[in-house]
Design a protein around this motif. Structure first.
Motif, PDB file in Angstrom:
ATOM      1  N   SER A 121     -12.748  60.118 -37.740  1.00  0.00           N
ATOM      2  CA  SER A 121     -12.660  58.665 -37.562  1.00  0.00           C
ATOM      3  C   SER A 121     -12.390  57.916 -38.856  1.00  0.00           C
ATOM      4  N   ARG A 122     -12.680  58.518 -39.983  1.00  0.00           N
ATOM      5  CA  ARG A 122     -12.541  57.809 -41.265  1.00  0.00           C
ATOM      6  C   ARG A 122     -11.148  57.929 -41.875  1.00  0.00           C
ATOM      7  N   SER A 123     -10.218  58.405 -41.106  1.00  0.00           N
ATOM      8  CA  SER A 123      -8.843  58.501 -41.593  1.00  0.00           C
ATOM      9  C   SER A 123      -7.900  58.411 -40.401  1.00  0.00           C
ATOM     10  N   SER A 124      -6.965  57.479 -40.455  1.00  0.00           N
ATOM     11  CA  SER A 124      -5.997  57.343 -39.367  1.00  0.00           C
ATOM     12  C   SER A 124      -5.121  58.589 -39.267  1.00  0.00           C
ATOM     13  N   LYS A 125      -4.880  59.231 -40.406  1.00  0.00           N
ATOM     14  CA  LYS A 125      -4.067  60.437 -40.413  1.00  0.00           C
ATOM     15  C   LYS A 125      -4.782  61.567 -39.690  1.00  0.00           C
ATOM     16  N   ARG A 126      -6.084  61.698 -39.944  1.00  0.00           N
ATOM     17  CA  ARG A 126      -6.851  62.746 -39.261  1.00  0.00           C
ATOM     18  C   ARG A 126      -7.073  62.398 -37.790  1.00  0.00           C
ATOM     19  N   SER A 127      -7.256  61.108 -37.509  1.00  0.00           N
ATOM     20  CA  SER A 127      -7.429  60.683 -36.111  1.00  0.00           C
ATOM     21  C   SER A 127      -6.193  60.995 -35.282  1.00  0.00           C
ATOM     22  N   SER A 128      -5.033  60.880 -35.909  1.00  0.00           N
ATOM     23  CA  SER A 128      -3.782  61.149 -35.196  1.00  0.00           C
ATOM     24  C   SER A 128      -3.686  62.603 -34.752  1.00  0.00           C
ATOM     25  N   LEU A 129      -4.374  63.498 -35.469  1.00  0.00           N
ATOM     26  CA  LEU A 129      -4.362  64.913 -35.071  1.00  0.00           C
ATOM     27  C   LEU A 129      -4.993  65.091 -33.698  1.00  0.00           C
ATOM     28  N   LEU A 130      -6.078  64.344 -33.444  1.00  0.00           N
ATOM     29  CA  LEU A 130      -6.731  64.430 -32.138  1.00  0.00           C
ATOM     30  C   LEU A 130      -5.878  63.767 -31.063  1.00  0.00           C
ATOM     31  N   ARG A 131      -5.267  62.645 -31.403  1.00  0.00           N
ATOM     32  CA  ARG A 131      -4.412  61.964 -30.420  1.00  0.00           C
ATOM     33  C   ARG A 131      -3.238  62.842 -30.006  1.00  0.00           C
ATOM     34  N   GLU A 132      -2.717  63.601 -30.951  1.00  0.00           N
ATOM     35  CA  GLU A 132      -1.628  64.515 -30.628  1.00  0.00           C
ATOM     36  C   GLU A 132      -2.086  65.612 -29.674  1.00  0.00           C
ATOM     37  N   GLN A 133      -3.386  65.923 -29.723  1.00  0.00           N
ATOM     38  CA  GLN A 133      -3.948  66.933 -28.817  1.00  0.00           C
ATOM     39  C   GLN A 133      -4.368  66.321 -27.483  1.00  0.00           C
ATOM     40  N   GLY A 134      -4.269  64.983 -27.365  1.00  0.00           N
ATOM     41  CA  GLY A 134      -4.535  64.326 -26.094  1.00  0.00           C
ATOM     42  C   GLY A 134      -5.960  63.906 -25.836  1.00  0.00           C
ATOM     43  N   PHE A 135      -6.765  63.711 -26.890  1.00  0.00           N
ATOM     44  CA  PHE A 135      -8.142  63.261 -26.685  1.00  0.00           C
ATOM     45  C   PHE A 135      -8.659  62.610 -27.957  1.00  0.00           C
ATOM     46  N   LYS A 136      -9.842  62.030 -27.864  1.00  0.00           N
ATOM     47  CA  LYS A 136     -10.514  61.501 -29.042  1.00  0.00           C
ATOM     48  C   LYS A 136     -12.015  61.648 -28.847  1.00  0.00           C
ATOM     49  N   LEU A 137     -12.738  61.726 -29.944  1.00  0.00           N
ATOM     50  CA  LEU A 137     -14.183  61.896 -29.882  1.00  0.00           C
ATOM     51  C   LEU A 137     -14.852  60.541 -29.678  1.00  0.00           C
ATOM     52  N   PRO A 138     -15.983  60.498 -28.955  1.00  0.00           N
ATOM     53  CA  PRO A 138     -16.665  59.223 -28.714  1.00  0.00           C
ATOM     54  C   PRO A 138     -17.195  58.627 -30.008  1.00  0.00           C
ATOM     55  N   ASN A 139     -17.255  57.300 -30.065  1.00  0.00           N
ATOM     56  CA  ASN A 139     -17.754  56.613 -31.252  1.00  0.00           C
ATOM     57  C   ASN A 139     -19.211  56.962 -31.506  1.00  0.00           C
ATOM     58  N   GLN A 140     -19.515  57.216 -32.756  1.00  0.00           N
ATOM     59  CA  GLN A 140     -20.864  57.613 -33.125  1.00  0.00           C
ATOM     60  C   GLN A 140     -21.829  56.453 -32.987  1.00  0.00           C
ATOM     61  N   SER A 141     -22.995  56.728 -32.418  1.00  0.00           N
ATOM     62  CA  SER A 141     -24.031  55.708 -32.279  1.00  0.00           C
ATOM     63  C   SER A 141     -25.379  56.386 -32.103  1.00  0.00           C
ATOM     64  N   ASP A 142     -26.258  56.190 -33.076  1.00  0.00           N
ATOM     65  CA  ASP A 142     -27.586  56.798 -33.000  1.00  0.00           C
ATOM     66  C   ASP A 142     -28.467  56.109 -31.972  1.00  0.00           C
ATOM     67  N   THR A 143     -28.137  54.846 -31.637  1.00  0.00           N
ATOM     68  CA  THR A 143     -28.948  54.115 -30.655  1.00  0.00           C
ATOM     69  C   THR A 143     -28.349  54.150 -29.264  1.00  0.00           C
ATOM     70  N   ARG A 144     -27.075  54.521 -29.166  1.00  0.00           N
ATOM     71  CA  ARG A 144     -26.449  54.660 -27.849  1.00  0.00           C
ATOM     72  C   ARG A 144     -27.029  55.896 -27.184  1.00  0.00           C
ATOM     73  N   TRP A 145     -27.783  55.711 -26.107  1.00  0.00           N
ATOM     74  CA  TRP A 145     -28.651  56.774 -25.619  1.00  0.00           C
ATOM     75  C   TRP A 145     -27.911  57.988 -25.076  1.00  0.00           C
ATOM     76  N   ASN A 146     -26.651  57.825 -24.665  1.00  0.00           N
ATOM     77  CA  ASN A 146     -25.940  58.987 -24.132  1.00  0.00           C
ATOM     78  C   ASN A 146     -24.812  59.436 -25.051  1.00  0.00           C
ATOM     79  N   TYR A 147     -24.860  59.019 -26.330  1.00  0.00           N
ATOM     80  CA  TYR A 147     -23.789  59.405 -27.255  1.00  0.00           C
ATOM     81  C   TYR A 147     -23.713  60.920 -27.422  1.00  0.00           C
ATOM     82  N   HIS A 148     -24.853  61.569 -27.669  1.00  0.00           N
ATOM     83  CA  HIS A 148     -24.841  63.003 -27.928  1.00  0.00           C
ATOM     84  C   HIS A 148     -24.380  63.789 -26.702  1.00  0.00           C
TER      85      HIS A 148
END
Length: 297
Positions: A121-148
């Protein structure tokens, strides 16, 4: 936090058993206890519901839940019947994480789930690698109860795609050495038997906690049904329209073929392309599954 990274507070009130969404309110200029309480009280006055309030619910953050100096205490001074109830969804998250982190190996696993998102998530270049694979990881949140839960599920479903993206960073020389070293550590995690075991294990556990999530959280799905259908058809490598899915009987046959195809793709990934003898056995069977189904359709 809104999509444009401005801090917001959302307000809802319940009438009988109906939850009504009031809106998002910008609190970037004043995130203090008194500032948040003022925003909430202004909406209560606006909607003339002060005499109907019997409870208030927040997460466990001290600014909201503090017994002496929290928002809930200021609101209750104005509306004595507004009893504070700790958000049960947030409590569930706290219980799971607290119990899980008493085991060192599980504690490391939970931490590793967040590292993958941080890295990409901290680099648009690295994020594009996941987009090319057709998915993305959920946004990190320690308080979002179903993040993990969502993170573990996403990594499990797109395990090979994630592995390809991480491996790409380690093999390309034009990446920063620090990123290459970090990616190498992530690749080691994906190749680690214990990490893979815990990934599968916790996905099974999260099935039960996610049952509550599906009951509690109602809203517009992120992925439309039509998009999911088109993705499934594309996996089968056939040029058809979504109209096929409207015929339940024909679509059921196609679904069975897709499920069988997924099993053979899993075997293909496990044995690798170097084993020609097994590949010669699998490929005709795989083609037979697809062709037989499509002949019926």
């Amino acid at each position: 936090m809104s999509i444009i990274t401005e801090p917001n507070i959302s307000i809802c009130y319940r009438s009988k058993i109906i939850e009504r969404f009031i809106g998002f309110f910008d609190v970037s200029k004043d995130k203090t206890v008194s500032g948040l309480a003022t925003v909430i009280n202004a909406e209560i006055i606006k909607w003339e519901i002060g005499n109907k309030i019997v409870s208030q619910t927040y997460d466990g953050a001290s600014v909201m839940a503090g017994g002496k100096n929290g928002v809930q205490n200021l609101i209750r001074q104005i509306y004595p019947n507004a009893l504070f109830i700790h958000c049960y969804a947030h409590q569930l998250n706290l219980v799971l994480l607290h119990d899980a982190k008493t085991i060192q190996s599980v504690k490391l696993f939970i931490c590793n789930l967040t590292i993958f998102h941080t890295f990409f998530s901290r680099s648009s270049k690295r994020s594009s690698l996941l987009r090319e694979q057709g998915f993305k990881l959920p946004n990190q949140s320690d308080t979002r109860w179903n993040y993990h839960s969502r993170a573990a599920s996403k990594i499990k479903i797109h395990f090979q795609e994630l592995k390809n993206s991480v491996k790409h960073v380690t093999e390309e020389s034009n990446w920063d050495p620090i990123f290459i070293a970090t990616a190498s550590g992530l690749l080691d995690k994906l190749n680690d038997t214990k990490f893979v075991y815990l990934l599968i294990f916790f996905n099974e556990i999260f099935i039960y906690t996610d049952h509550y999530k599906k009951k509690r959280q109602i809203g517009r799905p992120r992925t439309r049904w039509k998009d999911a259908v088109e993705k499934d058809i594309k996996m089968l490598g056939r040029n058809v329209t979504v109209d096929l899915a409207l015929d339940r009987e024909r679509w059921r046959e196609l679904l069975v073929a897709a499920q069988d195809l997924k099993k053979f793709n899993t075997i293909h990934a496990m044995i690798g392309s170097s084993n020609d003898q097994l590949q010669n056995v699998i490929k005709p069977v795989k083609n037979c599954i697809i062709n037989t189904c499509w002949n019926k359709l």
